[in-house]
Design a protein around this motif. Structure first.
Motif, PDB file in Angstrom:
ATOM      1  N   ARG A   1      21.734  26.701  -5.164  1.00  0.00           N
ATOM      2  CA  ARG A   1      21.593  27.123  -6.572  1.00  0.00           C
ATOM      3  C   ARG A   1      20.217  26.745  -7.095  1.00  0.00           C
ATOM      4  N   HIS A   2      19.591  25.764  -6.463  1.00  0.00           N
ATOM      5  CA  HIS A   2      18.250  25.310  -6.866  1.00  0.00           C
ATOM      6  C   HIS A   2      17.351  25.424  -5.632  1.00  0.00           C
ATOM      7  N   PRO A   3      16.968  26.661  -5.280  1.00  0.00           N
ATOM      8  CA  PRO A   3      16.336  26.887  -3.978  1.00  0.00           C
ATOM      9  C   PRO A   3      15.027  26.126  -3.767  1.00  0.00           C
ATOM     10  N   PHE A   4      14.188  26.003  -4.800  1.00  0.00           N
ATOM     11  CA  PHE A   4      12.889  25.348  -4.561  1.00  0.00           C
ATOM     12  C   PHE A   4      13.068  23.851  -4.324  1.00  0.00           C
ATOM     13  N   LEU A   5      13.971  23.280  -5.118  1.00  0.00           N
ATOM     14  CA  LEU A   5      14.248  21.846  -4.944  1.00  0.00           C
ATOM     15  C   LEU A   5      14.779  21.584  -3.529  1.00  0.00           C
ATOM     16  N   MET A   6      15.713  22.430  -3.086  1.00  0.00           N
ATOM     17  CA  MET A   6      16.361  22.175  -1.810  1.00  0.00           C
ATOM     18  C   MET A   6      15.467  22.556  -0.629  1.00  0.00           C
ATOM     19  N   LEU A   7      14.586  23.522  -0.849  1.00  0.00           N
ATOM     20  CA  LEU A   7      13.630  23.845   0.214  1.00  0.00           C
ATOM     21  C   LEU A   7      12.710  22.639   0.432  1.00  0.00           C
ATOM     22  N   ARG A   8      12.262  22.092  -0.666  1.00  0.00           N
ATOM     23  CA  ARG A   8      11.387  20.919  -0.583  1.00  0.00           C
ATOM     24  C   ARG A   8      12.124  19.758   0.120  1.00  0.00           C
ATOM     25  N   PHE A   9      13.392  19.567  -0.276  1.00  0.00           N
ATOM     26  CA  PHE A   9      14.178  18.500   0.357  1.00  0.00           C
ATOM     27  C   PHE A   9      14.329  18.788   1.854  1.00  0.00           C
ATOM     28  N   GLY A  10      14.640  20.050   2.175  1.00  0.00           N
ATOM     29  CA  GLY A  10      14.857  20.423   3.577  1.00  0.00           C
ATOM     30  C   GLY A  10      13.653  20.098   4.449  1.00  0.00           C
ATOM     31  N   LEU A  11      12.461  20.253   3.906  1.00  0.00           N
ATOM     32  CA  LEU A  11      11.256  20.002   4.704  1.00  0.00           C
ATOM     33  C   LEU A  11      11.161  18.528   5.118  1.00  0.00           C
ATOM     34  N   TYR A  12      11.613  17.646   4.240  1.00  0.00           N
ATOM     35  CA  TYR A  12      11.633  16.224   4.602  1.00  0.00           C
ATOM     36  C   TYR A  12      12.892  15.890   5.410  1.00  0.00           C
ATOM     37  N   ALA A  13      14.022  16.408   4.929  1.00  0.00           N
ATOM     38  CA  ALA A  13      15.312  16.007   5.492  1.00  0.00           C
ATOM     39  C   ALA A  13      15.441  16.388   6.957  1.00  0.00           C
ATOM     40  N   MET A  14      14.817  17.512   7.344  1.00  0.00           N
ATOM     41  CA  MET A  14      14.993  17.964   8.715  1.00  0.00           C
ATOM     42  C   MET A  14      14.217  17.099   9.712  1.00  0.00           C
TER      43      MET A  14
ATOM     44  N   GLU B   1       0.813  -1.233   0.000  1.00  0.00           N
ATOM     45  CA  GLU B   1       0.000   0.000   0.000  1.00  0.00           C
ATOM     46  C   GLU B   1       0.839   1.272   0.000  1.00  0.00           C
ATOM     47  N   ASP B   2       2.101   1.152   0.348  1.00  0.00           N
ATOM     48  CA  ASP B   2       2.950   2.355   0.409  1.00  0.00           C
ATOM     49  C   ASP B   2       3.626   2.684  -0.921  1.00  0.00           C
ATOM     50  N   LYS B   3       3.232   1.966  -1.972  1.00  0.00           N
ATOM     51  CA  LYS B   3       3.831   2.232  -3.287  1.00  0.00           C
ATOM     52  C   LYS B   3       3.665   3.708  -3.676  1.00  0.00           C
ATOM     53  N   ARG B   4       2.448   4.210  -3.658  1.00  0.00           N
ATOM     54  CA  ARG B   4       2.178   5.589  -4.091  1.00  0.00           C
ATOM     55  C   ARG B   4       2.878   6.619  -3.194  1.00  0.00           C
ATOM     56  N   PRO B   5       2.700   6.519  -1.856  1.00  0.00           N
ATOM     57  CA  PRO B   5       3.381   7.499  -0.990  1.00  0.00           C
ATOM     58  C   PRO B   5       4.902   7.491  -1.175  1.00  0.00           C
ATOM     59  N   TYR B   6       5.472   6.296  -1.389  1.00  0.00           N
ATOM     60  CA  TYR B   6       6.927   6.227  -1.578  1.00  0.00           C
ATOM     61  C   TYR B   6       7.329   6.948  -2.869  1.00  0.00           C
ATOM     62  N   GLU B   7       6.615   6.659  -3.919  1.00  0.00           N
ATOM     63  CA  GLU B   7       6.944   7.288  -5.209  1.00  0.00           C
ATOM     64  C   GLU B   7       6.770   8.803  -5.129  1.00  0.00           C
ATOM     65  N   LYS B   8       5.714   9.234  -4.426  1.00  0.00           N
ATOM     66  CA  LYS B   8       5.432  10.668  -4.313  1.00  0.00           C
ATOM     67  C   LYS B   8       6.558  11.379  -3.548  1.00  0.00           C
ATOM     68  N   LEU B   9       7.075  10.703  -2.539  1.00  0.00           N
ATOM     69  CA  LEU B   9       8.152  11.294  -1.734  1.00  0.00           C
ATOM     70  C   LEU B   9       9.435  11.455  -2.560  1.00  0.00           C
ATOM     71  N   MET B  10       9.756  10.446  -3.341  1.00  0.00           N
ATOM     72  CA  MET B  10      11.062  10.414  -4.012  1.00  0.00           C
ATOM     73  C   MET B  10      11.068  11.087  -5.400  1.00  0.00           C
ATOM     74  N   ARG B  11       9.954  11.014  -6.107  1.00  0.00           N
ATOM     75  CA  ARG B  11       9.967  11.396  -7.521  1.00  0.00           C
ATOM     76  C   ARG B  11      10.510  12.801  -7.826  1.00  0.00           C
ATOM     77  N   PRO B  12      10.115  13.836  -7.069  1.00  0.00           N
ATOM     78  CA  PRO B  12      10.596  15.183  -7.432  1.00  0.00           C
ATOM     79  C   PRO B  12      12.126  15.281  -7.429  1.00  0.00           C
ATOM     80  N   PHE B  13      12.755  14.506  -6.564  1.00  0.00           N
ATOM     81  CA  PHE B  13      14.222  14.577  -6.469  1.00  0.00           C
ATOM     82  C   PHE B  13      14.877  13.645  -7.487  1.00  0.00           C
TER      83      PHE B  13
END
Ligand SMILES: Cc1cc2nc3c(=O)[nH]c(=O)nc-3n(C[C@H](O)[C@H](O)[C@H](O)COP(=O)(O)OP(=O)(O)OC[C@H]3O[C@@H](n4cnc5c(N)ncnc54)[C@H](O)[C@@H]3O)c2cc1C
Length: 478
Positions: free
Chosen positions: A147-160, A116-128
């Motif tokens: 240099r890529h602020p939106f990408l890294m902001l998005r990553f930061g929200l998960y990574a932190m 069941e976690d197929k979709r949530p997993y893909e959603k988490l990883m796909r943008p990166f």
């Protein structure tokens, strides 16, 4: 010394020391690398430590970050004899019921093993995954305005977030939670600590971007390639040359230490101001590791047969079990069921063992400075997921945390990451300083994994430290 003076001297012939030497020599500077031990390589050595014909990676084995490293890419390591060996599956994570979660390069195929976690997993990883090159360019350097602020902001929200927090909010089932927790456990931190998700995200993304390869013939081939490249540029390497004080160094305009802060404080002495030395001395080290290498009569007989398609296997049945193991060593405890990291390189590389035979590589985390023998507990964990494993063991070689420090003085208390990966040292490694490689003495630099981007065989700490020295001492901007 074959020469009296050099433009630059590097202390320590680990992957970062050699990478620093190459970056400097590429600019036409004369470079000498001094190594305490008889052989070069630091945490990337391979040797026949069980029986003749069985080649074991003594430390590093699997190189997802090496293969995405901008410095290694710039070197074209393949031209120097490195052949990456890609397994079909980057990582397998078996469960007690005989099933396994599998981390493939393909997001889709990975999701297929996560219920069941197929979709949530893909959603988490796909943008990166879709912007993997930008992502790794940002993460493998000190923290700066991206240099890529939106990408890294998005990553930061998960990574932190903590691993436990992110896994429980994103995934509903035990498979995805355990798979993610195993990747986060590479932080060597309790999994309820903030930022532990960043390790899981980076390693999983490396799998999706490029897979988790080993090196044909062993990790030693990476440092052999670095050494050959350095020599081709005129660099010298001296083994059996421990540096215990500044008096052990030949004359040079710059010195780069592929050492951790504690050693630099001892060696540099008055060459560094007292205040800076006091700050370096506060650098914190992480727990140690206990490792076993096996010579085996056959491949590990995993209950989940698909584990044979992966070079790396994580052993810890649930996120709770892994979390308990990863907090135990911080409390000075040795877990009965430790989280175990296994590599089975010989399944994909026939040069590692005689025909029909195999090698096994495994370690678990233990308290700093531990001399407790974890062999039985590690083997019990393997046997749990691979009944009959013990019958295949021909010979074994073990190394505890104390012995790791004897093997390599950089591994303080058996810490294999060059220092704890806690929040503060994530932001300020080794101390808070705009250029973390430089010191108040314009001649002296740190270039080991105690600097950004931290542990692993990727050469980025060495390359970035050398660039700092090139700019400050030699006026060369790379
Ligand atoms: C069990 C284990 C498993 C690992 N698995 C992986 C993995 O799968 N993938 C991965 O990417 N990384 C892995 N690592 C981590 C990796 O090995 C390190 O992050 C990496 O080697 C750090 O490189 P470095 O150049 O900073 O330091 P090191 O590799 O530690 O090199 C430092 C060198 O300096 C020398 N030295 C120390 N003191 C002195 C002195 N006073 N004078 C002269 N020379 C000195 C040492 O002998 C050594 O050769 C693992 C490590 C261990 C121990």
């Amino acid at each position: 010394m074959s020469r009296k003076s050099y433009d630059a001297v590097v202390v320590g012939a680990g992957p970062n020391g050699l990478s620093a030497g190459i970056e400097l020599a590429r600019q036409g500077l004369s470079v000498c690398v001094l190594e305490a031990k008889e052989t070069i390589g630091g945490g990337a050595r391979t040797a026949e430590i069980t029986e003749p014909g069985f080649f074991h990676d003594i430390c590093s084995a699997i190189h997802p970050i090496g293969v995405v490293s901008p410095f290694f890419k710039s070197m074209e390591l393949e031209k120097w004899g490195v052949e990456w060996v890609y397994p079909e599956v980057a990582l397998a994570h078996p469960f007690d019921d005989g099933g396994a979660a599998l981390l493939y390069q393909s997001l889709e195929k990975t999701g297929d093993t996560l219920g069941e976690d197929k979709r949530p997993y893909e959603k988490l990883m796909r943008p990166f995954v879709e912007r993997a090159a930008d992502f790794f360019e940002e993460t493998l350097r000190p923290i700066r305005f991206p240099r890529h602020p939106f990408l890294m902001l998005r990553f930061g929200l998960y990574a932190m977030r903590s691993c436990l927090g992110l896994a429980s909010s994103r995934f509903r089932q035990k498979r995805a939670r355990a798979l993610f927790a195993g990747c986060c456990a590479h932080s060597v931190l309790p999994l309820d600590k903030i930022m532990t998700s960043s390790f899981g995200m980076v390693l999983a993304l490396a799998a999706h971007a490029i897979n988790w390869p080993s090196v044909r013939g062993g990790s030693q081939k990476i440092v052999d390639a670095l050494a050959a490249c350095l020599r081709s540029l005129g660099g010298e390497i001296r083994t059996l040359h421990p540096v215990n004080s500044m008096r052990d160094l030949p004359q040079s305009r710059a010195v780069l230490f592929d050492l951790t802060p504690r050693q630099v404080v001892e060696i540099a002495g008055d060459a560094l101001p007292t205040r800076y030395r006091k700050r370096l001395a506060r650098f914190r080290y992480g727990p140690g590791v206990f490792k076993v290498d096996w010579a085996l009569d056959g491949p590990i007989p995993w209950k989940a047969a698909e584990c044979r398609r992966a070079a790396t296997v994580h052993l810890g049945a649930t996120i709770e079990e892994i979390a308990a193991s990863e907090s135990a060593m911080w409390k000075g405890e040795h877990q009965e069921r430790p989280f175990v990291l296994v590599a089975q390189q010989s399944l994909f590389d026939s040069t590692r063992a005689p025909v029909g035979k195999h090698t096994g590589w495994a370690y678990c985390h233990v308290p700093s400075g531990s001399s407790v023998d974890m062999t039985e507990r590690i083997e019990r964990q393997v046997e749990r997921f691979a009944p009959g494993f013990r019958d295949l063991i021909r010979a074994r070689h073990t190394i505890n945390a104390v012995e790791f420090e004897q093997h390599n003085p950089n591994m303080i208390g058996g810490d294999i990451g060059g220092g704890a990966n806690d929040l503060w040292q994530f932001l300020a490694r080794p101390i808070l300083r705009y250029d973390p490689y430089s010191t108040p003495n314009e001649r002296l630099y740190l270039c080991s994994s105690s600097t950004p981007p931290g542990g692993g065989v990727h050469g980025m700490c060495g390359s970035l430290a050398a660039r700092s020295a090139l700019k400050r001492v030699f006026g060369i901007k790379v």
